[in-house]
Design a protein around this motif. Structure first.
Motif, PDB file in Angstrom:
ATOM      1  N   MET A 169     -54.301  32.230 -35.564  1.00 48.16           N
ATOM      2  CA  MET A 169     -54.334  31.299 -34.759  1.00 48.16           C
ATOM      3  C   MET A 169     -53.285  30.663 -34.506  1.00 48.16           C
ATOM      4  O   MET A 169     -52.358  30.433 -35.386  1.00 48.16           O
ATOM      5  CB  MET A 169     -55.535  30.058 -35.360  1.00 48.16           C
ATOM      6  CG  MET A 169     -55.812  29.120 -34.405  1.00 48.16           C
ATOM      7  SD  MET A 169     -56.486  27.709 -35.154  1.00 48.16           S
ATOM      8  CE  MET A 169     -58.288  28.280 -35.043  1.00 48.16           C
ATOM      9  N   SER A 170     -53.053  30.056 -33.514  1.00 48.73           N
ATOM     10  CA  SER A 170     -51.866  29.276 -33.144  1.00 48.73           C
ATOM     11  C   SER A 170     -52.531  28.133 -32.446  1.00 48.73           C
ATOM     12  O   SER A 170     -53.291  27.925 -31.691  1.00 48.73           O
ATOM     13  CB  SER A 170     -50.897  30.450 -31.966  1.00 48.73           C
ATOM     14  OG  SER A 170     -50.039  29.545 -31.724  1.00 48.73           O
ATOM     15  N   ALA A 171     -51.640  27.114 -32.879  1.00 53.53           N
ATOM     16  CA  ALA A 171     -51.802  25.738 -32.294  1.00 53.53           C
ATOM     17  C   ALA A 171     -50.470  24.648 -32.216  1.00 53.53           C
ATOM     18  O   ALA A 171     -49.645  25.185 -32.671  1.00 53.53           O
ATOM     19  CB  ALA A 171     -52.707  25.080 -33.080  1.00 53.53           C
ATOM     20  N   VAL A 172     -50.727  23.891 -31.162  1.00 53.31           N
ATOM     21  CA  VAL A 172     -49.436  22.884 -31.145  1.00 53.31           C
ATOM     22  C   VAL A 172     -50.193  21.836 -31.806  1.00 53.31           C
ATOM     23  O   VAL A 172     -51.115  21.272 -31.958  1.00 53.31           O
ATOM     24  CB  VAL A 172     -49.608  22.361 -29.537  1.00 53.31           C
ATOM     25  CG1 VAL A 172     -48.315  21.449 -29.506  1.00 53.31           C
ATOM     26  CG2 VAL A 172     -48.651  23.778 -28.960  1.00 53.31           C
ATOM     27  N   VAL A 173     -49.466  21.379 -33.003  1.00 55.82           N
ATOM     28  CA  VAL A 173     -49.846  20.290 -33.999  1.00 55.82           C
ATOM     29  C   VAL A 173     -48.952  19.227 -33.925  1.00 55.82           C
ATOM     30  O   VAL A 173     -47.804  19.372 -34.005  1.00 55.82           O
ATOM     31  CB  VAL A 173     -49.869  20.966 -35.360  1.00 55.82           C
ATOM     32  CG1 VAL A 173     -50.550  19.787 -36.135  1.00 55.82           C
ATOM     33  CG2 VAL A 173     -50.921  22.059 -35.398  1.00 55.82           C
ATOM     34  N   PRO A 174     -49.372  17.970 -33.671  1.00 56.84           N
ATOM     35  CA  PRO A 174     -48.476  16.897 -33.570  1.00 56.84           C
ATOM     36  C   PRO A 174     -47.896  16.682 -34.911  1.00 56.84           C
ATOM     37  O   PRO A 174     -48.417  16.831 -35.943  1.00 56.84           O
ATOM     38  CB  PRO A 174     -49.359  15.547 -33.172  1.00 56.84           C
ATOM     39  CG  PRO A 174     -50.697  16.172 -32.875  1.00 56.84           C
ATOM     40  CD  PRO A 174     -50.686  17.452 -33.047  1.00 56.84           C
ATOM     41  N   ALA A 175     -46.445  16.170 -34.738  1.00 58.72           N
ATOM     42  CA  ALA A 175     -45.705  15.964 -36.127  1.00 58.72           C
ATOM     43  C   ALA A 175     -46.500  15.090 -37.345  1.00 58.72           C
ATOM     44  O   ALA A 175     -46.418  15.566 -38.413  1.00 58.72           O
ATOM     45  CB  ALA A 175     -44.614  15.467 -35.675  1.00 58.72           C
ATOM     46  N   GLY A 176     -47.251  14.050 -37.006  1.00 59.90           N
ATOM     47  CA  GLY A 176     -47.817  13.412 -37.823  1.00 59.90           C
ATOM     48  C   GLY A 176     -48.915  14.058 -38.457  1.00 59.90           C
ATOM     49  O   GLY A 176     -49.569  13.652 -39.693  1.00 59.90           O
ATOM     50  N   ARG A 177     -49.523  15.107 -37.885  1.00 56.45           N
ATOM     51  CA  ARG A 177     -50.852  15.763 -38.490  1.00 56.45           C
ATOM     52  C   ARG A 177     -50.760  17.057 -39.243  1.00 56.45           C
ATOM     53  O   ARG A 177     -51.330  17.504 -39.883  1.00 56.45           O
ATOM     54  CB  ARG A 177     -51.757  16.097 -37.353  1.00 56.45           C
ATOM     55  CG  ARG A 177     -52.392  15.304 -36.388  1.00 56.45           C
ATOM     56  CD  ARG A 177     -53.544  14.278 -37.431  1.00 56.45           C
ATOM     57  NE  ARG A 177     -54.486  15.344 -37.894  1.00 56.45           N
ATOM     58  CZ  ARG A 177     -55.304  15.107 -39.078  1.00 56.45           C
ATOM     59  NH1 ARG A 177     -54.921  14.336 -39.750  1.00 56.45           N
ATOM     60  NH2 ARG A 177     -56.009  16.004 -39.296  1.00 56.45           N
ATOM     61  N   LEU A 178     -49.247  17.372 -39.301  1.00 58.92           N
ATOM     62  CA  LEU A 178     -48.758  18.852 -39.757  1.00 58.92           C
ATOM     63  C   LEU A 178     -49.097  18.789 -41.272  1.00 58.92           C
ATOM     64  O   LEU A 178     -49.421  19.673 -41.881  1.00 58.92           O
ATOM     65  CB  LEU A 178     -47.346  19.180 -39.404  1.00 58.92           C
ATOM     66  CG  LEU A 178     -46.865  20.366 -39.817  1.00 58.92           C
ATOM     67  CD1 LEU A 178     -47.623  21.546 -39.007  1.00 58.92           C
ATOM     68  CD2 LEU A 178     -45.362  20.572 -39.396  1.00 58.92           C
ATOM     69  N   PRO A 198     -57.819  22.219 -47.543  1.00 56.85           N
ATOM     70  CA  PRO A 198     -58.390  23.392 -48.136  1.00 56.85           C
ATOM     71  C   PRO A 198     -58.847  24.729 -47.354  1.00 56.85           C
ATOM     72  O   PRO A 198     -59.041  25.598 -47.910  1.00 56.85           O
ATOM     73  CB  PRO A 198     -59.498  22.928 -48.898  1.00 56.85           C
ATOM     74  CG  PRO A 198     -59.841  21.436 -48.388  1.00 56.85           C
ATOM     75  CD  PRO A 198     -58.825  20.875 -47.695  1.00 56.85           C
ATOM     76  N   ARG A 199     -59.306  24.186 -46.076  1.00 57.25           N
ATOM     77  CA  ARG A 199     -59.787  25.392 -45.173  1.00 57.25           C
ATOM     78  C   ARG A 199     -58.592  26.112 -44.543  1.00 57.25           C
ATOM     79  O   ARG A 199     -58.818  27.270 -43.887  1.00 57.25           O
ATOM     80  CB  ARG A 199     -60.673  24.900 -44.037  1.00 57.25           C
ATOM     81  CG  ARG A 199     -61.832  24.151 -44.772  1.00 57.25           C
ATOM     82  CD  ARG A 199     -62.460  23.225 -43.724  1.00 57.25           C
ATOM     83  NE  ARG A 199     -61.709  22.319 -43.156  1.00 57.25           N
ATOM     84  CZ  ARG A 199     -62.096  21.264 -42.250  1.00 57.25           C
ATOM     85  NH1 ARG A 199     -63.255  21.445 -41.548  1.00 57.25           N
ATOM     86  NH2 ARG A 199     -61.177  20.452 -41.936  1.00 57.25           N
ATOM     87  N   VAL A 200     -57.354  25.719 -44.835  1.00 59.58           N
ATOM     88  CA  VAL A 200     -56.338  26.427 -44.114  1.00 59.58           C
ATOM     89  C   VAL A 200     -55.536  27.237 -45.169  1.00 59.58           C
ATOM     90  O   VAL A 200     -54.999  26.608 -46.186  1.00 59.58           O
ATOM     91  CB  VAL A 200     -55.429  25.268 -43.509  1.00 59.58           C
ATOM     92  CG1 VAL A 200     -54.128  25.966 -42.820  1.00 59.58           C
ATOM     93  CG2 VAL A 200     -56.355  24.814 -42.440  1.00 59.58           C
ATOM     94  N   ALA A 201     -55.324  28.462 -45.070  1.00 59.08           N
ATOM     95  CA  ALA A 201     -54.653  29.165 -46.009  1.00 59.08           C
ATOM     96  C   ALA A 201     -53.085  28.954 -45.966  1.00 59.08           C
ATOM     97  O   ALA A 201     -52.590  28.667 -46.946  1.00 59.08           O
ATOM     98  CB  ALA A 201     -54.712  30.750 -45.870  1.00 59.08           C
ATOM     99  N   TYR A 202     -52.512  28.860 -44.814  1.00 52.45           N
ATOM    100  CA  TYR A 202     -51.033  28.684 -44.770  1.00 52.45           C
ATOM    101  C   TYR A 202     -50.725  28.233 -43.380  1.00 52.45           C
ATOM    102  O   TYR A 202     -51.521  28.497 -42.633  1.00 52.45           O
ATOM    103  CB  TYR A 202     -50.242  29.723 -45.222  1.00 52.45           C
ATOM    104  CG  TYR A 202     -50.422  31.068 -44.367  1.00 52.45           C
ATOM    105  CD1 TYR A 202     -49.642  31.417 -43.169  1.00 52.45           C
ATOM    106  CD2 TYR A 202     -51.387  31.856 -44.720  1.00 52.45           C
ATOM    107  CE1 TYR A 202     -49.860  32.478 -42.440  1.00 52.45           C
ATOM    108  CE2 TYR A 202     -51.594  33.119 -44.120  1.00 52.45           C
ATOM    109  CZ  TYR A 202     -50.974  33.559 -42.918  1.00 52.45           C
ATOM    110  OH  TYR A 202     -50.989  34.368 -42.255  1.00 52.45           O
TER     111      TYR A 202
END
Length: 166
Positions: A1-10, A17-21
């Motif tokens: 999956m690809s996403a644009v993530v705001p710096a504060g949420r990275l 725990p649901r995110v492998a990497y």
């Protein structure tokens, strides 16, 4: 999956725990030179005499005969100097000039030995080595009538005098 993530949420996303990497989405290219593991295993990439750096500024001054299915004449990564085809006839054993590869195993072996260090494809153990084809295996990988005999008696074409590296 690809996403644009705001710096504060990275950081929070990395610890979810649901995110492998989480890795940065970067441009990838297939045109870069790769380093086969065998080159690293024998420390060729750290040998200053060979100068493996992705630039075709030095070629190892050595002649190598590849006794196999031949070598592709037109391969841009190989310094193919000459050779013979010893699979010409099973009835009249002889070797004629040539040795183009109809199986590509010999070309693979030649690349492992001497693929040019030019920043593209792979690099060999002795980049730019002068490669000589001794085709003694046909495309079914059967031994030609005289190839191994000639290789063992030394009746191969004489290489030219050693040249300075380019």
């Amino acid at each position: 999956m690809s996403a644009v993530v705001p710096a504060g949420r990275l950081e929070a996303l990395k610890h979810d725990p649901r995110v492998a990497y989480v890795v940065e989405d970067m441009e990838r290219s297939i045109s870069a030179q790769s380093m086969p593991t065998g080159i690293q295993r024998i420390f060729a990439d750290t040998n200053p005499e060979i100068d493996i750096d992705g630039s075709d500024d030095y070629r190892v001054d050595v002649d190598v005969a590849v006794i196999d299915t031949g070598i592709d004449f037109q391969h841009p990564e190989l310094n193919v100097t000459g050779g013979v085809n010893c699979t010409v006839s099973i009835f009249r054993p002889r070797c004629d000039p040539g040795g183009d590869d109809d199986h590509y195993h010999g070309t693979h072996v030649a690349g492992t030995i001497g693929a040019i260090d030019d920043g593209d494809g792979v690099v060999g153990v002795a980049p730019g080595a002068r490669l000589w084809r001794l085709k003694c295996l046909i495309k079914t990988a059967a031994v030609g009538p005289r190839g191994l005999s000639l290789a063992s008696t030394g009746s191969l074409p004489t290489p030219p005098p050693s040249r300075s590296p380019t």
